[in-house]
Enzyme design. Structure first.
Site, PDB file in Angstrom:
ATOM      1  N   VAL A   1       0.594  -1.255   0.106  1.00  0.00           N
ATOM      2  CA  VAL A   1      -0.135  -0.067  -0.020  1.00  0.00           C
ATOM      3  C   VAL A   1       0.894   1.062   0.208  1.00  0.00           C
ATOM      4  O   VAL A   1       1.211   1.376   0.150  1.00  0.00           O
ATOM      5  CB  VAL A   1      -0.999   0.105   0.924  1.00  0.00           C
ATOM      6  CG1 VAL A   1      -0.288   0.113   2.644  1.00  0.00           C
ATOM      7  CG2 VAL A   1      -2.370   0.998   1.142  1.00  0.00           C
ATOM      8  N   CYS A   2       0.500   2.232  -0.715  1.00  0.00           N
ATOM      9  CA  CYS A   2       1.183   3.862  -0.616  1.00  0.00           C
ATOM     10  C   CYS A   2       2.538   3.963  -1.321  1.00  0.00           C
ATOM     11  O   CYS A   2       2.525   2.640  -2.210  1.00  0.00           O
ATOM     12  CB  CYS A   2       0.730   4.227   0.730  1.00  0.00           C
ATOM     13  SG  CYS A   2       1.041   6.174   0.878  1.00  0.00           S
TER      14      CYS A   2
END
Length: 205
Positions: A109-110
């Protein structure tokens, strides 16, 4: 008797702790689970020396990266952080490659998606991130596979936006089959849509 499987979570200085909180909490929380106690969370650091998260929590990793093996794991989860494009994270980037090559799911994620892009792991899989432009800075070859979605799962590689921890967690819970499909739908209704109906559906399970 349920065999406990390990879900490995990378921890490192600047680890964005909030981005995976929904996932790790509900992997461990027995309520509504298809097989309570099926998974345990194991943290993996560059070594077993303490690291400090972005939120200021000190974590002593359970395992050093050198001892991480795909065959011992049900999934590798990679949160964002400030260092994914730096040489210090090369080991975690390589670990993601090893996991996928072994057929073990990876969830990023991210900022962690930046690391996967650098490693070439997004070149032939549908994926998302915080923004297409951000991944473009890595010079990766997978721009045609970018999806404007909050979370994407392509053949066991889950990617998510840093502003969508619930949708990212939902993709992880689905991949691990933590909940029955109907329960997973109610879970997302409650936490993702903030619809109280999801709560009552879960309470009825």
């Amino acid at each position: 008797m349920t065999m406990t499987k390990q879900v490995h979570v990378a921890v490192f200085d600047t680890f964005a702790d909030w981005e995976i909180g929904y996932a790790t909490a509900h992997i461990r929380k027995p309520d509504w689970q298809r097989e309570p106690g099926q998974y345990e969370i194991v943290t993996v650091g560059p070594s077993t020396e303490p690291v400090t998260t972005m939120g200021g929590f000190d974590i002593v990793p359970d395992l050093a990266l050198a001892d991480l093996r795909p065959e011992d794991s049900a999934m590798l989860i990679l949160a964002g952080g400030d260092t994914w494009t730096e040489d210090a994270m090369a080991g975690f980037r390589a670990a993601a490659r090893q996991f996928l090559a072994a057929g073990v799911p990876v969830a990023a994620v991210c900022g962690a998606t930046m690391g996967l892009a650098i490693e070439g792991l997004l070149d032939d899989r549908a994926h998302t991130s915080n923004a297409a432009e951000a991944l473009g800075y890595t010079g990766y070859a997978g721009a045609a596979h970018y999806r404007e979605e909050l979370a994407v799962n392509d053949r066991g590689l889950i990617t998510g936006s840093g502003i969508a921890p619930v949708q990212f967690a939902h993709a992880i819970l689905e991949q691990l089959a933590v909940y029955e499909p109907g329960v997973a739908k109610s879970w997302l209704k409650l936490y993702g849509d903030r619809d109280p109906a999801g709560f009552y559906e879960l309470m009825a399970v």
